[in-house]
Design a protein around this motif. Structure first.
Motif, PDB file in Angstrom:
ATOM      1  N   GLU A  49       0.834  -1.211   0.000  1.00 43.65           N
ATOM      2  CA  GLU A  49       0.000   0.000   0.000  1.00 43.65           C
ATOM      3  C   GLU A  49       0.862   1.252   0.000  1.00 43.65           C
ATOM      4  OE1 GLU A  49      -2.740   0.164   3.279  1.00 43.65           O
ATOM      5  OE2 GLU A  49      -3.226  -1.969   3.139  1.00 43.65           O
ATOM      6  N   PRO A  56      -5.616   8.840  -5.067  1.00 43.10           N
ATOM      7  CA  PRO A  56      -5.477   7.395  -5.313  1.00 43.10           C
ATOM      8  C   PRO A  56      -5.730   6.588  -4.038  1.00 43.10           C
ATOM      9  CG  PRO A  56      -3.560   8.603  -6.147  1.00 43.10           C
ATOM     10  CD  PRO A  56      -4.347   9.555  -5.294  1.00 43.10           C
ATOM     11  N   LEU A  73      -4.873   3.823  -2.843  1.00 48.10           N
ATOM     12  CA  LEU A  73      -3.974   2.670  -2.906  1.00 48.10           C
ATOM     13  C   LEU A  73      -3.552   2.199  -1.526  1.00 48.10           C
ATOM     14  CD1 LEU A  73      -1.794   3.699  -5.997  1.00 48.10           C
ATOM     15  CD2 LEU A  73      -3.926   2.417  -5.912  1.00 48.10           C
ATOM     16  N   TYR A 131      -3.350  -0.557  -8.195  1.00 50.98           N
ATOM     17  CA  TYR A 131      -4.698  -1.133  -8.245  1.00 50.98           C
ATOM     18  C   TYR A 131      -5.587  -0.284  -9.135  1.00 50.98           C
ATOM     19  CZ  TYR A 131      -2.763  -3.236  -4.057  1.00 50.98           C
ATOM     20  OH  TYR A 131      -1.947  -3.875  -3.162  1.00 50.98           O
ATOM     21  N   GLY A 191      -8.337   0.648  -6.633  1.00 59.00           N
ATOM     22  CA  GLY A 191      -8.022   0.952  -5.242  1.00 59.00           C
ATOM     23  C   GLY A 191      -8.850   0.145  -4.265  1.00 59.00           C
ATOM     24  N   TRP A 196     -10.673   5.571  -9.790  1.00 62.13           N
ATOM     25  CA  TRP A 196      -9.806   6.751  -9.667  1.00 62.13           C
ATOM     26  C   TRP A 196      -9.001   7.053 -10.922  1.00 62.13           C
ATOM     27  CZ3 TRP A 196      -4.312   6.833  -9.460  1.00 62.13           C
ATOM     28  CH2 TRP A 196      -3.699   5.579  -9.488  1.00 62.13           C
TER      29      TRP A 196
END
Ligand code: GL9
Length: 808
Positions: free
Chosen positions: A72, A113, A115, A145, A148, A166
């Protein structure tokens, strides 16, 4: 400061040409979106030229490179941040104004984002910021991703998850590097051949996908270093578009191959819900690890050839939690299978290169995979893990009493499972926790057998936050005031915030601290009106708890407090309550029922309280949907009370506690995680501490005592009443009662000790808020918190990693 634009005039000229060449329209005809895109493209291209200089410097000086592997990275919006870090924010804002645009309006076009889930992902982003600021050659390695996590909406009080698209308008910061794509194999079978008297292994018959990197620039404050974050996207190796199927009208089949590969990087799994059976998660973990290791070694090879014993001297690989635990075995696989090194030499290199941070003691978050699943998906990596495990067991010191138990606790393979935390510890030369108490608990409990074996591996690195993002960018009015008082040095070295202590006795200054807070509260109130259609009063106390929803974080305790105050006020209109707005925000994992029910309870209480004229003068409850970096930046600066009320011993560190402290909120919290360091730095008299301590929690849990009903019976008017209201329709109007929460508490014996801490918590809140009427003293405490928060700069944390773990 290495400014990317010398003057407004220079900026205007470059910007004008960027806008027109990108949009193909005269400037006057371009939209705000065109202008936003062009601004990012311009800043990104400037960033890339600094990146080229950084790269040259790193190469020429042979600087050690640090790779931060994390599943992440919650990076948030970048534009404002990079303008600040390049020292041109004001210049650009003014120039845009003169050109008829508005910087803040343009910035709203930037996607945020998703993420990451929460603290762990945001920490990784703050670390990138600080590595670049400290001039470390530090690179993020993660996943891109497509969708996300999820977007949170509130429907009838309950959380609904919708896709977070996104990337729909593209992401102007990233550059796709097809030339750096890496082929990743899953499945197949291992084939060994003898070569010069030694077995060499490779895998045949794999199902391959292509990992394609996207690079995002990371600009350090001061503008001298630009690093990069590399995130990987999964794609089919070659376009196997089934033309026959397509022509026969079966469009799904025609694209099936592509869809299967892309699924690997489609979404980020919530990491706090039992997701462990998920094959896709394991594929994600291997994909970003294997592709990342490949690219790390590629860079090394270009600079140092195949002199692998130099790897630990020039490269540090840091594994953020257990998700990148395969770094060890994957590096072994490449060194042994592909580079033909002897096992022992490869092992020495691997363990000297890799280090590991543990972020939680929650057993459900320490990843374990069934051996059957693992060995089928990654047969060669599994063999290597098996060999690491075999050698670990063989070398185990059997001379100490109780060695059997110790071996069982530290084994990698046990009970048909691969234990990723143990694998991480064994493959690393350093293991750290993220706050002092957390590291103590790791050493004493969670990893105590490893600690007994290799105490020298263990160390603490208390988390930190970026003062650029969470003070300069999030809180411009306060930042301006601070800079007026002590200069801009705090942006470079947040320890300089301590100079603010000199102003704690200055009434005029404290007045301005209060005015800045008020301005931020008005800003948040406007956001809340727009987003939730709720009017909140900027003159009330803003009491804030924003974080992921989890039982141990005890948002339930907080809303119980609200219910109690509501009940008492209704029962007695003379009951004095400091007017307060109770603000909550955060997501719950989609499969985590208890957390989702807590969200529904908060919204249901809000629905009753906010519509009851008998209490509206003194209380409002506000749940802000879809917590993310961008709205967090509006919330922290407006907060006056920072709710950090986890069950003691459970929150590894917390980082919202630091963000809120830096923004002048007073901590109302338990002695848990980094709250302890906050109290040590700012003094207990400037925070408000309550509740059971970690040893008391341990003792209570160990006693096996059943106390839930005793607690209920002992306090029928207040706690008992609140518990009753979970099922008696008081808050059922939106979408029903809360039987599952009731059962969890009363039949599950209140695992997180909400009922045990209820009385001391509400009392602490009352005492704290009574102090609000002395605004001068409140503002002094707020300023004192900011003044003491400099130590929580992630620059300090990163310097400790650099000096004590990475040797960079
Ligand atoms: C966490 C801990 O729970 C936090 O206390 C800690 O501050 C952060 C960063 O070290 O790491 N560990 C963890 O798994 N998460 C954390 O926030 N979870 C999420 O990110 C959802």
């Amino acid at each position: 400061m290495n400014r990317i634009f010398e003057s407004k005039e220079e900026f205007k000229e470059l910007y004008l040409s960027s806008v027109t060449s990108l949009s193909g329209k005269p400037f006057e005809m371009t939209s705000d979106f065109d202008r936003f895109q062009a601004l990012v493209k311009l800043v990104a291209s400037k960033a890339r030229s600094v990146q080229t200089e950084t790269e040259k410097r790193v190469h020429d000086t042979g600087q050690k490179r640090v790779y931060y592997f994390s599943i992440e990275f919650l990076i948030g919006r970048l534009l404002d941040n990079y303008l600040i870090n390049f020292g041109v924010r004001d210049l650009v804002a003014e120039a845009l104004k003169e050109m008829g645009s508005n910087l803040e309006t343009l910035e709203e076009y930037e996607p945020d984002p998703a993420l990451g889930n929460g603290g762990l992902g945001r920490l990784a982003a703050c670390f990138l910021d600080s590595m670049a600021h400290e001039g470390i050659a530090g690179y993020g390695n993660g996943m891109r991703y497509r969708y996300g996590l999820f977007k949170q909406e509130i429907v009838n009080g309950a959380q609904h998850e919708t896709t977070d698209d996104w990337l729909v308008h593209g992401y102007p910061w990233e550059v796709r590097r097809q030339d750096k794509a890496v082929r990743i194999g899953f499945g197949g079978h291992v084939v060994g051949t003898e070569e010069n008297g030694r077995m060499r292994y490779h895998t045949e018959g794999t199902d391959d996908v292509l990992a394609v990197p996207y690079d995002i620039p990371v600009v350090g404050y001061g503008g001298n270093t630009v690093n990069k974050l590399r995130v990987w996207s999964a794609e089919p190796v070659e376009e196997e578009f089934d033309l026959d199927a397509f022509n026969a009208g079966d469009y799904a089949k025609a694209q099936a191959h592509r869809a299967e590969a892309e699924a690997i990087s489609a979404i980020l799994y919530p990491n706090d819900a039992g997701e462990h059976g998920r094959l896709l998660r394991l594929k994600q973990e291997y994909l970003f690890v294997a592709a990342g290791i490949n690219s790390v070694l590629d860079t090394f090879r270009k600079e140092h050839g195949s002199d692998w014993k130099l790897l630990p001297q020039y490269v540090a690989i840091h594994t953020n939690d257990t998700h990148p635990a395969m770094c060890g075995p994957e590096l072994m696989r490449v060194l042994v299978d592909e580079e033909n090194l002897e096992w022992d030499e490869a092992w020495d290199i691997t363990t000297k290169t890799i280090s590991y941070t543990n972020h939680t003691i929650l057993p459900e978050a320490l990843e374990k995979w069934p051996i059957s699943t693992f060995s089928k998906l990654l047969p060669r990596v599994y063999q290597i893990i098996d060999e690491i495990s075999r050698r670990y067991n063989a070398a185990f010191d059997r001379s100490q009493d109780g060695w059997q138990d110790r071996l069982r606790q530290t084994a990698i393979l046990w009970d048909g499972e691969v234990r990723m935390a143990n694998l991480s510890v064994i493959c690393s030369h350093s293991v750290n926790g993220v706050a002092k108490l957390h590291t103590d608990i790791l050493e004493r409990e969670t990893l105590k057998d490893f600690y007994a074996l290799t105490p020298q591996k263990f160390n603490n690195k208390t988390n930190g936050i970026s003062p650029r993002r969470f003070l300069a960018e999030a809180n411009p009015s306060y930042a301006k005031l601070i800079t007026e008082a002590i200069g801009t040095g705090w942006l470079d070295d947040a320890a300089e915030l301590s100079k603010l202590e000199a102003f704690e006795g200055d009434p005029a200054f404290l007045e301005r601290v209060g005015a800045s807070k008020h301005e931020n509260k008005v800003r948040l109130a406007n956001y809340v009106r727009r987003e939730c259609g709720l009017a909140i009063d900027p003159n009330s106390i803003f009491d804030v708890q924003v974080k992921r929803f989890h039982a141990y974080k005890r948002q339930l305790l907080n809303i119980f407090k609200v219910m109690d105050i509501y009940n008492r006020r209704i029962a007695d209109p003379n009951f004095r309550v400091a007017p307060t707005t109770f603000i909550f925000s955060g997501k719950a994992a989609s499969s985590y029922t208890f957390a989702k029910e807590t969200i529904r309870l908060i919204n249901s209480v809000a629905n009753v309280v906010n519509n009851d004229p008998r209490v509206n003068e003194v209380m409002k409850v506000c749940f802000i949907p879809n917590f993310r970096v961008s709205n967090a930046q509006l919330i922290y600066p407006a907060a006056e009370i920072s709710e950090q009320i986890s069950t003691a011993g459970m929150e590894a560190s917390g980082t919202s506690n630091m963000k809120l402290m830096m923004n002048g909120a007073i901590t109302l919290g338990t002695m848990d995680g980094a709250n302890i360091e906050i109290v040590n730095l700012a003094g207990a008299e400037n925070e408000k501490i309550f509740g059971l301590t970690a040893p008391e929690v341990d003792e209570l849990r160990a006693s096996g005592m059943h106390f839930a009903w005793d607690m209920y019976n002992a306090d029928p008017d207040r706690l008992g009443r609140v518990i009753d209201e979970l099922t008696d329709d008081t808050f059922a109007a939106l979408s029903g009662n809360f039987e599952s929460i009731y059962n969890e508490l009363m039949n599950g014996n209140d695992h997180d000790l909400v009922m045990k801490d209820f009385a001391s918590y509400v009392q602490a809140w009352e005492e704290l808020t009574q102090g609000y009427s002395d605004r001068m003293d409140w503002n002094r405490r707020a300023l004192h918190n900011t003044a003491c928060s400099g130590w929580f700069s992630s620059d300090r944390t990163i310097r400790e990693y650099r000096d004590e773990i990475w040797g960079a």
